[in-house]
Design a protein around this motif. Structure first.
Motif, PDB file in Angstrom:
ATOM      1  N   GLN A  82       0.823  -1.203   0.000  1.00 58.87           N
ATOM      2  CA  GLN A  82       0.000   0.000   0.000  1.00 58.87           C
ATOM      3  C   GLN A  82       0.864   1.263   0.000  1.00 58.87           C
ATOM      4  OE1 GLN A  82      -3.223   0.336  -0.415  1.00 58.87           O
ATOM      5  NE2 GLN A  82      -3.569  -1.890  -0.475  1.00 58.87           N
ATOM      6  N   SER A 121       0.308   1.776  -4.143  1.00 56.30           N
ATOM      7  CA  SER A 121      -1.126   2.057  -3.940  1.00 56.30           C
ATOM      8  C   SER A 121      -1.832   2.365  -5.251  1.00 56.30           C
ATOM      9  CB  SER A 121      -1.300   3.201  -2.948  1.00 56.30           C
ATOM     10  OG  SER A 121      -0.613   4.363  -3.418  1.00 56.30           O
ATOM     11  N   SER A 130      -4.868   0.063  -6.717  1.00 56.64           N
ATOM     12  CA  SER A 130      -6.196   0.692  -6.799  1.00 56.64           C
ATOM     13  C   SER A 130      -6.907   0.391  -8.112  1.00 56.64           C
ATOM     14  CB  SER A 130      -6.068   2.207  -6.622  1.00 56.64           C
ATOM     15  OG  SER A 130      -5.415   2.792  -7.743  1.00 56.64           O
ATOM     16  N   THR A 133     -11.029  -1.690 -10.072  1.00 53.25           N
ATOM     17  CA  THR A 133     -11.453  -0.297 -10.059  1.00 53.25           C
ATOM     18  C   THR A 133     -12.971  -0.172 -10.156  1.00 53.25           C
ATOM     19  OG1 THR A 133     -11.209   1.836 -11.162  1.00 53.25           O
ATOM     20  CG2 THR A 133     -11.165  -0.127 -12.553  1.00 53.25           C
ATOM     21  N   LYS A 155      -7.188   8.421 -11.255  1.00 53.68           N
ATOM     22  CA  LYS A 155      -6.595   7.166 -10.773  1.00 53.68           C
ATOM     23  C   LYS A 155      -5.068   7.154 -10.908  1.00 53.68           C
ATOM     24  CE  LYS A 155     -10.266   4.785  -9.584  1.00 53.68           C
ATOM     25  NZ  LYS A 155     -10.438   4.270  -8.185  1.00 53.68           N
TER      26      LYS A 155
END
Length: 823
Positions: free
Chosen positions: A612, A616, A620, A624, A668
């Motif tokens: 993380q 990250s 992510s 999504t 993003k």
């Protein structure tokens, strides 16, 4: 007084402890000169030492393969059977343990002495009466004297080692078993001496002395004790009844059991024999034979022709193959000297061999070098090959330099019991070679040097044997064998483990690493670990607690190992995908299951936090929440490509994205560039380092490398794996690699400088890439440009894709897409 009957042949037969050897010595000394051949070097040395004390060293010679002490006026020779002089006439001659004629390996030597070696006035054969019938057939003129045992030998049954009485010998048939028994007796009884045939006379005598002096009350020995070693032993116990005879594991013969058992009870003191440990029980028939000294007669003995023809190698082999002249003589098979000779004269050996009588005889003499090490046939053959090569050269001798080279690794007195014993076996080879007449340069020096090394190794081996097996202090292994004794365990200097002030190992990370040299054994590691467990286990628990509470000290390194304060505690293994590796702990097996579980959970959680922290953005987009399927598909494709995707592979998706979808992708952390779709934060140093470690783990490779951080452009980088380099943020063009974000900035710089699809090279572009002008010229051609001016300020023009020839995977025309390109 010597018997007046010339050429008399006497056979003094009977069980052990009948004084046969003592009689032979006394009878020999009644004559003007004499010789006795013994089956073992250490027996020859033992008798030599006794006679020297009696009549002085000036009149006594010792002749064995590895040792020769021959005073100018020596009258009495003590020899191994193989080394008995052939060129001296003795009034008296004796062969000890004459039943060795039946030995498959050396029997032919004893048989040759039996049939051909004679004293001018008296010849004596000493041994078991099992040979009597055969002696009558082969040497009918032999007179027999049977000697009764001086003491009684009885069967005492089975006893546990812990209940064996003092002044006892326990017999084993392998080095490992001898060491294991000696260590066990040390813990139970306070100490044991060790006697084996492989020990040098000096080591053997030193070990015998600590037993005879009463420093220890127990002796652990191999079957070498069965021949002529006279000690104050009351009881003999067998730990097994099988032995390896050099070819196979076989049952002991009844006569061998009797020979070994007979070491119990010396002179007028009665003795006993029995079994211990895991030894199978003796049968009633075997017990009766041993108690009453009645064994089956020897029906056949081994023989080999000694009248050899050296005129050629073929003639020698043929003369060696002559069949025995009598039915009770049996030809030896697979003798190492013959096998070696046959190989060396064959084409396979590539030996520079002149098939002439002198060379044939010389090679055969070289083949008599004993294989003391028993390490490998090839090694023994190689030694003979090299020795013969020296002796058959123009110089005719082994050089000082080569001898020095052979002894260089042996002149080392450090190490455990096994390594010291191994060096002694090797030095015996070079002692044998040095003692051969005219074989080595400066022979006197090398005889003295090999003797010095053997003596020092022998002293060190005795010291290590005593240190290991004669220690009346509490053994560090007592807890391992569940002795009811409290042990004092300490952890010193963070990692060193001491038990009762003895250093036994250290803690490395979360594992106990034993110091095997502290026991000088290769056989008791398990018990040593148990001994270390008591104090070290709590230290390991404390370390696990510290790891759980201070996870900031954990580090995942390029070798795929997880470290805590520079100590390996775990490693990652391939999992279901490269972002989810499996954790394997480096943890001592003495720890409990809950310690294991807690630590594993801690490290798994730490890996998740590191993911993380560094990845990250990439994580992510795995699942999504983007609404549009095109954007969602592009994001997942980017995830599958580890955060860097070549734009051409997703060109159709990109064409159909609208402004809103592009905006969602930018949120993003996804950037759609001219050449790549990528996540800028995923090509930062920490992210690259972490994800490449995970990638190398998943793909089971540690060899992949990436450029040092801060480098934008490289030529001829050693790693050619384009996919791996793209994960690291570098795209490959021919023999050049360039960072993907720098490539996008280069594209912008070219746009800003372009007029009529042309641009000129300036220093800012070169500084951006960090390359030379020549490298830039070659690189820019690979992405679709041609050089139109190569003078002071090179100028370039975009070359449309449709007219490029033999170009693969080049960048599309920057200008043709400019109106559609959105930053």
């Amino acid at each position: 007084m010597p018997l007046e009957n010339n050429n008399q042949i006497l056979a003094i037969l009977g069980p052990t402890n009948t004084g046969k050897t003592f009689l032979a010595i006394e009878r020999m000394l009644e004559y003007g000169n004499g010789v006795i051949g013994f089956p073992l070097r250490l027996l020859a040395r033992e008798v030599y030492d006794k006679i020297v004390l009696k009549i002085g060293y000036e009149r006594v010679a010792l002749v064995t393969g590895e040792e020769k002490i021959i005073p100018p006026k020596a009258d009495y020779y003590l020899c191994t059977v193989e080394s008995m002089p052939q060129d001296i006439n003795f009034e008296f001659a004796a062969i000890d343990e004459i039943q060795m004629c039946a030995d498959p390996e050396r029997g032919h030597i004893f048989t040759d002495r039996l049939m051909n070696y004679r004293g001018d006035k008296l010849t004596m054969f000493l041994g078991s009466d099992t040979i009597k019938k055969l002696l009558t057939e082969l040497v009918p003129e032999t007179e027999f004297i049977y000697r009764e045992r001086l003491s009684k030998l009885t069967y005492s049954g089975y006893k546990k080692i812990s209940r064996i009485k003092p002044r006892s010998a326990i017999i084993a048939f392998s080095v490992d078993d001898v060491y294991a028994l000696a260590e066990f007796v040390r813990r139970q009884k306070g100490g044991a001496a060790v006697v084996m045939g492989s020990l040098s006379p000096k080591t053997r005598n030193s070990q015998v002395e600590i037993y005879q002096s009463g420093d220890v009350d127990f002796l652990i020995a191999t079957d070498a004790i069965g021949m002529g070693i006279n000690m104050d032993i009351d009881n003999v116990y067998f730990s097994g009844l099988k032995k390896y005879d050099g070819k196979k594991i076989r049952d002991l013969r009844d006569s061998e059991i009797g020979q070994i058992s007979g070491r119990a009870g010396r002179y007028m003191n009665d003795g006993s024999f029995g079994t211990t440990g895991d030894c199978e029980r003796l049968t009633d028939e075997q017990i009766d034979k041993v108690e009453n000294h009645r064994f089956d007669d020897v029906l056949n003995i081994f023989w080999r022709n000694s009248n050899l023809d050296f005129t050629s190698s073929q003639n020698l082999i043929q003369s060696l193959s002559v069949r025995p002249p009598q039915d009770n003589l049996q030809r030896n098979k697979d003798l190492i000297d013959e096998t070696t000779f046959r190989f060396l004269v064959s084409e396979k050996s590539n030996l520079n061999f002149n098939n002439h009588q002198n060379f044939v005889k010389l090679l055969w003499e070289c083949c008599q070098i004993p294989d003391f090490t028993k390490s490998s046939y090839n090694e023994h053959t190689d030694i003979i090959y090299k020795v013969f090569s020296f002796l058959s050269s123009d110089k005719g001798k082994i050089t000082n330099d080569w001898m020095k080279q052979q002894l260089s690794n042996l002149n080392n007195y450090e190490g455990n019991i096994d390594s010291l014993a191994n060096r002694i076996s090797y030095i015996r080879t070079w002692s044998y070679v040095s003692n051969k007449s005219n074989w080595v340069e400066n022979a006197d020096y090398w005889i003295a040097k090999t003797k010095e090394i053997e003596d020092r190794l022998s002293e060190k081996l005795h010291e290590e044997l005593s240190k290991s097996f004669v220690d009346k202090r509490i053994s560090v292994l007592s807890r391992g064998l569940k002795q009811d004794i409290e042990l004092n365990t300490k952890i010193i200097d963070t990692n060193k483990i001491y038990i009762n002030e003895h250093y036994i190992g250290k803690i490395n990370g979360l594992k106990i690493e034993l110091d095997y040299s502290s026991t000088n054994l290769d056989t008791d590691i398990k018990s040593l670990k148990k001994a270390a467990r008591s104090g070290a286990q709590q230290e390991l628990k404390n370390r696990i607690e510290k790891i759980i509470n201070h996870q900031e000290l954990l580090e995942l390194k390029e070798d795929l190992k997880i470290y805590w304060q520079d100590s390996k505690i775990a490693e990652i293994k391939p999992g279901k995908n490269y972002l989810n590796p499996i954790i394997k702990l480096f943890i001592d097996d003495t720890l409990e299951d809950n310690d294991f579980s807690n630590l594993k959970l801690t490290i798994e959680n730490w890996i998740e936090k590191e993911k993380q922290k560094h990845l990250s953005d990439l994580i992510s987009i795995e699942k999504t929440s983007l609404k549009n399927s095109l954007a969602r598909g592009l994001a997942y494709q980017l995830f599958e490509n580890n955060g860097v995707l070549n734009r051409e592979t997703a060109s159709n998706m990109i064409k159909n994205l609208n402004k809103e979808e592009r905006y969602e992708l930018r949120k993003k952390g996804i950037k759609i560039g001219k050449y790549h779709i990528y996540q800028p934060r995923m090509i930062r140093p920490n992210a690259i380092k972490f994800k490449t470690i995970l990638w190398k783990c998943f793909n089971s490779t540690k060899e992949m490398s990436y450029p040092n951080f801060g480098i934008n452009f490289l030529k001829n980088f050693k790693n050619k794996n384009k996919n791996f380099l793209r994960i690291c943020g570098f795209e490959t063009f021919g023999n050049f690699i360039i960072r993907v974000d720098i490539l996008e900035r280069l594209f912008i710089e070219i746009i800003n400088r372009s007029k009529d699809y042309k641009f000129k090279l300036d220093s800012k572009i070169l500084n951006l890439l960090g390359c030379t002008k020549d490298d830039f010229v070659n690189f820019i051609k690979l992405i679709g440009y041609k050089v139109i001016n190569e003078e002071n300020e090179p100028e370039f023009k975009y070359l449309p894709k449709k007219i490029r020839k033999n170009k693969e995977k080049k960048a599309t025309n920057a200008f043709s897409v400019l109106e559609n390109y959105k930053i």
